[in-house]
Design an enzyme around this catalytic site. Structure first.
Site, short mmCIF file in Angstrom:
data_model
loop_
_atom_site.label_atom_id
_atom_site.label_comp_id
_atom_site.label_asym_id
_atom_site.label_seq_id
_atom_site.Cartn_x
_atom_site.Cartn_y
_atom_site.Cartn_z
N CYS A 2 43.79 31.36 33.65
CA CYS A 2 43.41 32.85 34.25
C CYS A 2 42.66 32.00 35.45
O CYS A 2 42.58 30.59 35.26
CB CYS A 2 42.83 33.52 33.86
SG CYS A 2 43.76 34.68 32.76
N GLY A 28 47.05 32.42 37.88
CA GLY A 28 47.61 33.85 38.30
C GLY A 28 47.37 35.01 38.77
O GLY A 28 46.77 35.35 39.71
N ASN A 101 38.40 32.86 31.17
CA ASN A 101 39.45 32.16 31.45
C ASN A 101 39.74 30.94 29.75
O ASN A 101 39.07 30.37 29.58
CB ASN A 101 39.68 30.46 32.08
CG ASN A 101 40.57 30.19 32.23
OD1 ASN A 101 42.06 30.36 31.98
ND2 ASN A 101 40.87 28.58 32.66
N GLY A 102 41.03 31.80 29.04
CA GLY A 102 41.14 31.15 28.10
C GLY A 102 41.75 31.59 27.17
O GLY A 102 42.49 33.20 27.87
N TYR A 257 50.64 20.19 34.80
CA TYR A 257 51.47 22.02 35.57
C TYR A 257 50.16 22.83 35.91
O TYR A 257 50.12 23.09 37.06
CB TYR A 257 52.32 22.84 34.47
CG TYR A 257 52.79 23.76 35.50
CD1 TYR A 257 53.73 23.96 36.37
CD2 TYR A 257 52.34 25.10 35.71
CE1 TYR A 257 54.07 24.70 37.35
CE2 TYR A 257 52.99 26.08 35.76
CZ TYR A 257 53.84 25.90 37.10
OH TYR A 257 54.48 27.28 36.76
#
Length: 513
Positions: A2, A28, A101-102, A257
């Site tokens: 995210c 996201g 995020n995570g 990526y």
């Protein structure tokens, strides 16, 4: 994976939050949300879809405030829907909202303790909501009518003691300020910056530095592992280390990526890291195929482009754009089932036939996960007239699932799991396949910041840095991540327009190939 952002400004911040989220959209595409604060009142808009689809003029008009946070989401355990869009909110104490995020690795344990011991209600199965409630409970225990920075930092310290896994967090406490913190291993990225204005200093926290660039903020530095940042209502910045034994172990897949190439993460230029990845891979190609017959190097859009350019230059072979990308097709890896992914690849990429016809082509991809996309792209290259199709992966074989915030498939759906490189080459239909060496990937990243001793490379080597991931945990994860589970979840989900609402809350909520 995210993207999060938080801004404390001297004027209205809603348009800045919107712009920052568009710069983080690559992290996201499932949902987006913004929450702002004005006069102790929290205003929110969130829903399913891209940033441009969730926020319209009428919504932005209601998101008033000089302080706010935002979030772009993709589902990290196969789950999706408007109810899981962030930021999340709790009204006690003070009124707190949070974006995360995570992925936590002890969510089940936390959920039980929150219900039985902390007497808090969790409305979803989201680990982000659990994390918010842990923070809210620990802040409530400080027992202050008006929290001081020391109280905020103590609450974060207790979060670190209770929560395990990866988390980069930005939150807002109504009437009081913005808080941000990073897990003690710094697995997920988080940076902060500042901007001098005539009215005073403004601050921003974001997942990647590109969000700062577009708004004219100066990057100060990364938030350290275990560190917390707090900007109070007067605009004063407070920083404190809140973990007992912090150690930087960032996720190396950010450089492979997820991160944009123009980002700086943990003092490492993502662009330069990918150039070095290409150089190392070219050297391996020359070692294994010194008499290679490659006519042209073609990247698989978009993330592999930088590495492919370096490979072509090092091999002294032409670099060409052989695939044109339709940018209006969604990410294939979140689509349940092989048929949907195969159809999407054909819709998303179209070959430039003259770059393939009669040539020996080296296709460069950032990574190979399921192998579905690779197989389809190789077939497309052959149909376009390629004599031979070779494949180079800028990353090592992906053999293990990710548990720290990337919705990577279950182990049995990873094409390299329990297979040799030759077996993978045969399955995807390549004349030969070459992978990056893990030590070369680590060297490519470490050259940008020699202070990093260890990277999280679990998807490649199966070593989970938090030390709490066992086979039972991976088996449970597989039950919600495999294609069948995702397909069933999609069928069972009630229809939703994805149009969230703007609500007032008064202070008294990879494309992996």
């Amino acid at each position: 994976m995210c993207g999060v952002v938080g801004i404390v400004g001297k004027s209205d911040v809603k348009l800045q939050l919107y712009d920052a989220l568009t710069m983080l959209q690559h992290r996201g595409q499932d949902a987006a949300g913004i929450m702002t604060c004005v006069g102790g009142r929290l205003n929110q808009r969130k829903g399913v879809g891209l940033v441009r689809d969730v926020f319209h003029t009428r919504h932005m008009a209601e998101l008033e405030g000089n302080m706010g946070i935002g979030h772009v989401r993709y589902p990290t355990a196969g789950s999706s829907g408007a109810a899981l869009a962030q930021p999340f909110y709790v009204n006690s104490p003070y009124g707190i909202c949070m974006a995360h995020n995570g992925n936590l690795t002890n969510t089940d344990e936390l959920m039980e303790h929150l219900f039985k011991s902390d007497l808090r209600h969790i409305n979803t199965d989201s680990d982000s909501e659990a994390l918010l409630n842990v923070f809210a409970h620990e802040l409530h225990l400080q027992g202050k009518l008006q929290p001081l920075p020391a109280d905020i930092f103590e609450a974060v310290r207790r979060v670190h003691r209770r929560c395990r896994g990866a988390y980069a967090v930005v939150g807002m406490i109504a009437n009081y300020g913005m808080v941000a913190f990073r897990d003690p291993l710094g697995i997920r990225p988080l940076v902060f910056g500042q901007r001098e204005t005539a009215q005073g200093m403004e601050y921003i926290v974001a997942s990647e530095s590109v969000a700062l660039d577009v708004l004219g903020f100066q990057l100060v530095r990364d938030i350290e592992p275990g560190e917390a940042l707090y900007v109070d209502e007067q605009g004063e910045l407070h920083l404190q280390q809140c973990a007992d034994n912090p150690q930087l172990m960032p996720c190396i897949f950010e450089h492979v990526y997820f991160a944009r190439p123009d980002s700086i993460i943990d003092s490492i230029s993502v662009y330069k890291c990918r150039l070095r990845m290409g150089e190392h891979l070219a050297e391996k190609i020359l070692r294994q195929y010194p008499e290679h017959d490659i006519d042209v190097v073609i990247p698989v859009p978009d993330t592999s482009r930088v590495a492919a350019q370096a490979i072509a230059e090092h091999l002294q072979v032409k670099f060409r754009e052989g695939f044109m990308k339709n940018r209006y097709i969604g990410r294939t890896f979140i689509m349940p089932g092989q048929k949907e992914r195969k159809k999407s690849v054909r819709q998303k990429l179209n070959p430039v036939r003259l770059e393939f016809k009669g040539k020996n082509v080296l296709l460069v991809d950032d990574s190979i996960v399921r192998g579905t996309t690779s197989r389809e792209i190789i077939q497309m290259a052959r149909e376009a007239g390629a004599s031979k199709v070779y494949v180079a992966s800028a990353a090592p074989p992906v053999r293990y699932p990710n548990v720290y915030g990337i919705d990577m498939p279950s182990a049995r759906e990873l094409i390299a799991h329990d297979r040799t490189e030759q077996e993978v080459a045969t399955l995807i239909g390549a004349d030969w396949l070459i992978y990056q060496e893990l030590e070369d990937l680590i060297a490519s990243a470490k050259e940008g910041n020699s202070d990093i001793v260890f990277f999280d490379c679990a998807v490649f080597d199966g070593i989970y840095v938090t030390g709490d991931v066992n086979q039972a945990y991976l088996d449970r994860l597989e039950s919600v991540r495999n294609d069948k589970a995702k397909s069933n979840s999609k069928k069972g989900k009630s229809a939703s327009s994805g149009n969230g609402e703007v609500i007032g809350l008064h202070n008294s909520e990879m494309e992996l190939r």
